[in-house]
Design a protein around this motif. Structure first.
Motif, PDB file in Angstrom:
ATOM      1  N   VAL A  49      39.754  28.714  43.308  1.00  0.00           N
ATOM      2  CA  VAL A  49      38.796  28.936  44.401  1.00  0.00           C
ATOM      3  C   VAL A  49      39.069  27.955  45.540  1.00  0.00           C
ATOM      4  CG1 VAL A  49      36.351  28.804  45.038  1.00  0.00           C
ATOM      5  CG2 VAL A  49      37.028  29.957  42.924  1.00  0.00           C
ATOM      6  N   GLY A  50      39.324  26.698  45.201  1.00  0.00           N
ATOM      7  CA  GLY A  50      39.667  25.711  46.225  1.00  0.00           C
ATOM      8  C   GLY A  50      40.951  26.082  46.948  1.00  0.00           C
ATOM      9  N   LEU A  51      41.916  26.580  46.188  1.00  0.00           N
ATOM     10  CA  LEU A  51      43.192  26.992  46.767  1.00  0.00           C
ATOM     11  C   LEU A  51      43.004  28.166  47.726  1.00  0.00           C
ATOM     12  CD1 LEU A  51      46.218  26.394  46.706  1.00  0.00           C
ATOM     13  CD2 LEU A  51      46.396  27.939  44.752  1.00  0.00           C
ATOM     14  N   VAL A  52      42.153  29.106  47.377  1.00  0.00           N
ATOM     15  CA  VAL A  52      41.844  30.229  48.272  1.00  0.00           C
ATOM     16  C   VAL A  52      41.256  29.705  49.582  1.00  0.00           C
ATOM     17  CG1 VAL A  52      40.345  32.242  48.604  1.00  0.00           C
ATOM     18  CG2 VAL A  52      41.643  31.987  46.484  1.00  0.00           C
ATOM     19  N   GLY A  53      40.405  28.698  49.475  1.00  0.00           N
ATOM     20  CA  GLY A  53      39.853  28.078  50.683  1.00  0.00           C
ATOM     21  C   GLY A  53      40.941  27.518  51.581  1.00  0.00           C
ATOM     22  N   LYS A  54      41.958  26.918  50.957  1.00  0.00           N
ATOM     23  CA  LYS A  54      43.081  26.377  51.742  1.00  0.00           C
ATOM     24  C   LYS A  54      43.884  27.513  52.379  1.00  0.00           C
ATOM     25  CE  LYS A  54      41.358  23.072  51.093  1.00  0.00           C
ATOM     26  NZ  LYS A  54      40.692  22.359  52.129  1.00  0.00           N
ATOM     27  N   LEU A  55      44.040  28.622  51.667  1.00  0.00           N
ATOM     28  CA  LEU A  55      44.757  29.765  52.234  1.00  0.00           C
ATOM     29  C   LEU A  55      43.982  30.370  53.400  1.00  0.00           C
ATOM     30  CD1 LEU A  55      46.014  31.417  48.937  1.00  0.00           C
ATOM     31  CD2 LEU A  55      47.340  30.043  50.562  1.00  0.00           C
ATOM     32  N   ILE A  56      42.667  30.385  53.300  1.00  0.00           N
ATOM     33  CA  ILE A  56      41.840  30.866  54.409  1.00  0.00           C
ATOM     34  C   ILE A  56      41.993  29.937  55.607  1.00  0.00           C
ATOM     35  CG2 ILE A  56      39.458  31.208  55.184  1.00  0.00           C
ATOM     36  CD1 ILE A  56      38.881  32.212  52.287  1.00  0.00           C
ATOM     37  N   THR A  57      42.000  28.634  55.346  1.00  0.00           N
ATOM     38  CA  THR A  57      42.213  27.664  56.424  1.00  0.00           C
ATOM     39  C   THR A  57      43.550  27.926  57.113  1.00  0.00           C
ATOM     40  OG1 THR A  57      40.887  25.967  55.348  1.00  0.00           O
ATOM     41  CG2 THR A  57      42.505  25.207  56.956  1.00  0.00           C
ATOM     42  N   TYR A  58      44.588  28.174  56.306  1.00  0.00           N
ATOM     43  CA  TYR A  58      45.905  28.460  56.877  1.00  0.00           C
ATOM     44  C   TYR A  58      45.871  29.733  57.731  1.00  0.00           C
ATOM     45  CZ  TYR A  58      50.711  29.936  57.329  1.00  0.00           C
ATOM     46  OH  TYR A  58      51.911  30.371  57.844  1.00  0.00           O
ATOM     47  N   SER A  59      45.204  30.776  57.224  1.00  0.00           N
ATOM     48  CA  SER A  59      45.175  32.041  57.984  1.00  0.00           C
ATOM     49  C   SER A  59      44.433  31.886  59.302  1.00  0.00           C
ATOM     50  CB  SER A  59      44.546  33.155  57.147  1.00  0.00           C
ATOM     51  OG  SER A  59      43.158  32.962  57.009  1.00  0.00           O
ATOM     52  N   ARG A  60      43.491  30.968  59.355  1.00  0.00           N
ATOM     53  CA  ARG A  60      42.713  30.762  60.592  1.00  0.00           C
ATOM     54  C   ARG A  60      43.385  29.814  61.570  1.00  0.00           C
ATOM     55  NH1 ARG A  60      36.578  30.240  58.137  1.00  0.00           N
ATOM     56  NH2 ARG A  60      36.391  32.446  57.584  1.00  0.00           N
ATOM     57  N   GLY A  62      46.839  28.419  61.011  1.00  0.00           N
ATOM     58  CA  GLY A  62      48.300  28.385  60.976  1.00  0.00           C
ATOM     59  C   GLY A  62      48.847  27.067  60.481  1.00  0.00           C
ATOM     60  N   VAL A  63      47.975  26.209  59.955  1.00  0.00           N
ATOM     61  CA  VAL A  63      48.384  24.892  59.470  1.00  0.00           C
ATOM     62  C   VAL A  63      48.104  24.804  57.974  1.00  0.00           C
ATOM     63  CG1 VAL A  63      47.948  22.402  59.654  1.00  0.00           C
ATOM     64  CG2 VAL A  63      47.863  23.838  61.703  1.00  0.00           C
ATOM     65  N   TRP A  64      49.135  24.402  57.218  1.00  0.00           N
ATOM     66  CA  TRP A  64      48.919  24.189  55.782  1.00  0.00           C
ATOM     67  C   TRP A  64      48.235  22.844  55.573  1.00  0.00           C
ATOM     68  CZ3 TRP A  64      49.296  27.925  52.462  1.00  0.00           C
ATOM     69  CH2 TRP A  64      50.203  28.960  52.665  1.00  0.00           C
ATOM     70  N   PRO A  65      47.078  22.821  54.935  1.00  0.00           N
ATOM     71  CA  PRO A  65      46.433  21.539  54.635  1.00  0.00           C
ATOM     72  C   PRO A  65      47.270  20.768  53.606  1.00  0.00           C
ATOM     73  CG  PRO A  65      44.878  23.378  54.398  1.00  0.00           C
ATOM     74  CD  PRO A  65      46.242  23.963  54.554  1.00  0.00           C
ATOM     75  N   TYR A  66      47.366  19.463  53.778  1.00  0.00           N
ATOM     76  CA  TYR A  66      48.136  18.631  52.846  1.00  0.00           C
ATOM     77  C   TYR A  66      47.606  18.747  51.417  1.00  0.00           C
ATOM     78  CZ  TYR A  66      50.232  16.405  56.925  1.00  0.00           C
ATOM     79  OH  TYR A  66      50.909  16.164  58.086  1.00  0.00           O
ATOM     80  N   SER A  67      46.322  18.952  51.289  1.00  0.00           N
ATOM     81  CA  SER A  67      45.709  18.973  49.965  1.00  0.00           C
ATOM     82  C   SER A  67      46.171  20.137  49.101  1.00  0.00           C
ATOM     83  CB  SER A  67      44.183  18.999  50.085  1.00  0.00           C
ATOM     84  OG  SER A  67      43.761  20.142  50.798  1.00  0.00           O
ATOM     85  N   ILE A  68      46.791  21.142  49.713  1.00  0.00           N
ATOM     86  CA  ILE A  68      47.207  22.320  48.950  1.00  0.00           C
ATOM     87  C   ILE A  68      48.162  21.938  47.822  1.00  0.00           C
ATOM     88  CG2 ILE A  68      49.196  23.026  50.336  1.00  0.00           C
ATOM     89  CD1 ILE A  68      48.112  25.917  50.103  1.00  0.00           C
ATOM     90  N   TRP A  69      49.023  20.957  48.038  1.00  0.00           N
ATOM     91  CA  TRP A  69      50.007  20.550  47.023  1.00  0.00           C
ATOM     92  C   TRP A  69      49.326  19.932  45.810  1.00  0.00           C
ATOM     93  CZ3 TRP A  69      53.784  23.350  48.189  1.00  0.00           C
ATOM     94  CH2 TRP A  69      54.090  23.603  49.521  1.00  0.00           C
ATOM     95  N   PHE A  70      48.199  19.265  46.037  1.00  0.00           N
ATOM     96  CA  PHE A  70      47.472  18.663  44.917  1.00  0.00           C
ATOM     97  C   PHE A  70      46.797  19.734  44.066  1.00  0.00           C
ATOM     98  CE2 PHE A  70      48.017  15.382  48.053  1.00  0.00           C
ATOM     99  CZ  PHE A  70      48.425  14.307  47.281  1.00  0.00           C
TER     100      PHE A  70
END
Length: 98
Positions: A49-60, A62-70
């Protein structure tokens, strides 16, 4: 990177820090007794669910959050412990059959 991302990464690192110890214990103990695979699936669900939030952030943005790797690292560690749970369950069954 802003303070919100740093806090999130801190949380993921803190949670993730415990998984190598849990994996090592699962490996050494060679038993699934006392483990809850349902708990681990729930934890993975939470990370997803947290990862989906990061993907939504990216779609809005265009920047990959650093936290995605964790998230990926934590999911991989929990998945490893789930695999060990099933290995240990098989070992428990084999030991009971003797």
């Amino acid at each position: 990177m802003d303070v919100v991302q740093l806090c999130e990464i801190g949380m993921l690192v803190a949670f993730g820090f415990s998984w190598p110890f849990n994996i090592a214990k699962s490996w050494r103990s060679r038993t699934a007794r006392g483990k809850s695979v349902m708990f681990e699936f729930i934890v993975i669900f939470g990370y997803l669910v947290g990862l989906v939030g990061k993907l939504i952030t990216y779609s809005r943005t265009g920047v990959w959050p650093y936290s995605i790797w964790f998230y990926f690292a934590d999911i991989a560690m929990v998945a490893t412990d789930i695999v060990l749970y099933f290995r240990n369950t098989a070992l428990d069954r084999r030991a009971e059959g003797r």
